[in-house]
Write a protein that holds these residues in place. Sequence first.
Motif, mmCIF file in Angstrom:
data_model
loop_
_atom_site.group_PDB
_atom_site.id
_atom_site.type_symbol
_atom_site.label_atom_id
_atom_site.label_comp_id
_atom_site.label_asym_id
_atom_site.label_seq_id
_atom_site.Cartn_x
_atom_site.Cartn_y
_atom_site.Cartn_z
ATOM 1 N N HIS A 10 0.836 -1.212 0.000
ATOM 2 C CA HIS A 10 0.000 0.000 0.000
ATOM 3 C C HIS A 10 0.869 1.259 0.000
ATOM 4 O O HIS A 10 0.631 2.204 0.780
ATOM 5 N N GLY A 11 1.931 1.223 -0.795
ATOM 6 C CA GLY A 11 2.797 2.396 -0.964
ATOM 7 C C GLY A 11 3.888 2.548 0.081
ATOM 8 O O GLY A 11 4.682 3.484 0.011
ATOM 9 N N VAL A 12 3.931 1.647 1.068
ATOM 10 C CA VAL A 12 4.945 1.758 2.124
ATOM 11 C C VAL A 12 5.999 0.669 1.939
ATOM 12 O O VAL A 12 5.650 -0.519 1.885
ATOM 13 N N PRO A 13 7.290 1.045 1.835
ATOM 14 C CA PRO A 13 8.319 0.015 1.685
ATOM 15 C C PRO A 13 8.516 -0.801 2.970
ATOM 16 O O PRO A 13 8.748 -0.238 4.037
ATOM 17 N N ASP A 169 5.388 10.694 6.911
ATOM 18 C CA ASP A 169 4.057 10.072 6.879
ATOM 19 C C ASP A 169 3.752 9.399 8.211
ATOM 20 O O ASP A 169 2.631 9.466 8.714
ATOM 21 N N HIS A 170 4.765 8.733 8.762
ATOM 22 C CA HIS A 170 4.571 7.964 9.990
ATOM 23 C C HIS A 170 4.139 8.866 11.133
ATOM 24 O O HIS A 170 3.057 8.694 11.711
ATOM 25 N N TRP A 174 0.088 9.193 12.487
ATOM 26 C CA TRP A 174 -0.214 8.765 13.858
ATOM 27 C C TRP A 174 -0.702 9.951 14.695
ATOM 28 O O TRP A 174 -1.555 9.820 15.561
ATOM 29 N N TRP A 175 -0.124 11.113 14.437
ATOM 30 C CA TRP A 175 -0.534 12.337 15.159
ATOM 31 C C TRP A 175 -2.012 12.629 14.905
ATOM 32 O O TRP A 175 -2.780 12.917 15.815
ATOM 33 N N TYR A 275 11.956 19.454 5.229
ATOM 34 C CA TYR A 275 11.237 19.344 6.494
ATOM 35 C C TYR A 275 10.130 20.391 6.573
ATOM 36 O O TYR A 275 8.983 20.098 6.922
ATOM 37 N N LYS A 276 10.503 21.615 6.193
ATOM 38 C CA LYS A 276 9.555 22.726 6.248
ATOM 39 C C LYS A 276 8.357 22.427 5.348
ATOM 40 O O LYS A 276 7.203 22.596 5.755
ATOM 41 N N ARG A 277 8.647 21.934 4.152
ATOM 42 C CA ARG A 277 7.560 21.627 3.213
ATOM 43 C C ARG A 277 6.647 20.544 3.762
ATOM 44 O O ARG A 277 5.430 20.659 3.726
ATOM 45 N N ARG A 278 7.257 19.484 4.266
ATOM 46 C CA ARG A 278 6.461 18.330 4.708
ATOM 47 C C ARG A 278 5.669 18.584 5.993
ATOM 48 O O ARG A 278 4.630 18.003 6.215
ATOM 49 N N MET A 279 6.199 19.451 6.857
ATOM 50 C CA MET A 279 5.544 19.639 8.162
ATOM 51 C C MET A 279 4.552 20.801 8.143
ATOM 52 O O MET A 279 3.841 21.025 9.129
#
Length: 290
Positions: A10-13, A169-170, A174-175, A275-279
């Motif tokens: 499902h897209g997760v290695p 993603d992790h 979960w958050w 990091y800035k983009r993803r968060m």
Amino acid sequence: FYRFPLRLVHGVPLMKPIADDWQKVESFQARPDDLLIATYPKAGTTWMQEIVDLVVNEGDLEKVKRAPTHIRFPFLEICSPPPIPSGIDILEETPSPRIIKTHLAYKLVPKSFWDQNCKVIYIARNAKDNAVSYYYFDLMNKTQPDPGPWEKYVDTFLKGDVGWGSWFDHVIDWWKAKDKHRILYMFYEDMKEDPKREIRKVMDFLGKNLSENILEKIYQHTSFQAMKDNPMANYTSFPSSILDHSCSPFMRKGEVGDWVNHFSETQNEVFDAKYKRRMEGTDLNFRYSI
Ligand code: A3P
């Protein structure tokens, strides 16, 4: 030993043996009193396991010394050829209440855990220290993909091209999930800053009102040094063909901020930009020093 390749689920290695046996993981039957300890790899899983075991056993050291950590806490999704035992086979034989370890992304957790309204303790660790710790772990764990040189690993980590997928993603999924389920979301940095305060949170979550004496005992027994010296916690009893402590000990440093000794200036800039983009848009905040 054989370093397993990664396969997408499902897209997760995930490591190939887990992906090959995915049906078995997906259809796992949770029980209502199961407690799941969920983490991205290297976020403080083993530390939390020791804390939880002592809280549940009300500080009785004899009970928690009964077996090494990988026996006491079956690893849900590990379904590998011998000598690694299959987590699910062990769990089916384990009497309740079970304490189960997983590194699965939220979206991959078997549905039965949510149907049964199970409690979950999630621990997150800042991305840079997590990456450093994972790098050393990939060096010493001979079943994980070869991490290659550190210079390239940072990029690999940022892309999420590592076992159990993207750190972003992790921690973010979960958050978000904590508002829907009985999830206690903890931070490695908080645990380092004030272990007793954080152990109390675990006690409250598990409905255990323990004395100051017991709290002190748990705190002592779960310090980095105590766990490093404890053969039941430090993974030295694990087959050395898999975990090679001569490359890097499992209990490596146990610090917040070791990333400054590893990241070059350029790596740090690239990391911070991504990091800035993803968060962006989350109210999830990490500390990179304490
Ligand atoms: P380092 O590699 O930074 O030292 P996991 O159990 O999820 O695999 O995480 C392992 C990391 O947690 C390692 O980080 C390990 O040293 C650290 N750790 C384990 N027990 C600890 C403790 N009692 N206090 C602080 N850090 C601990």
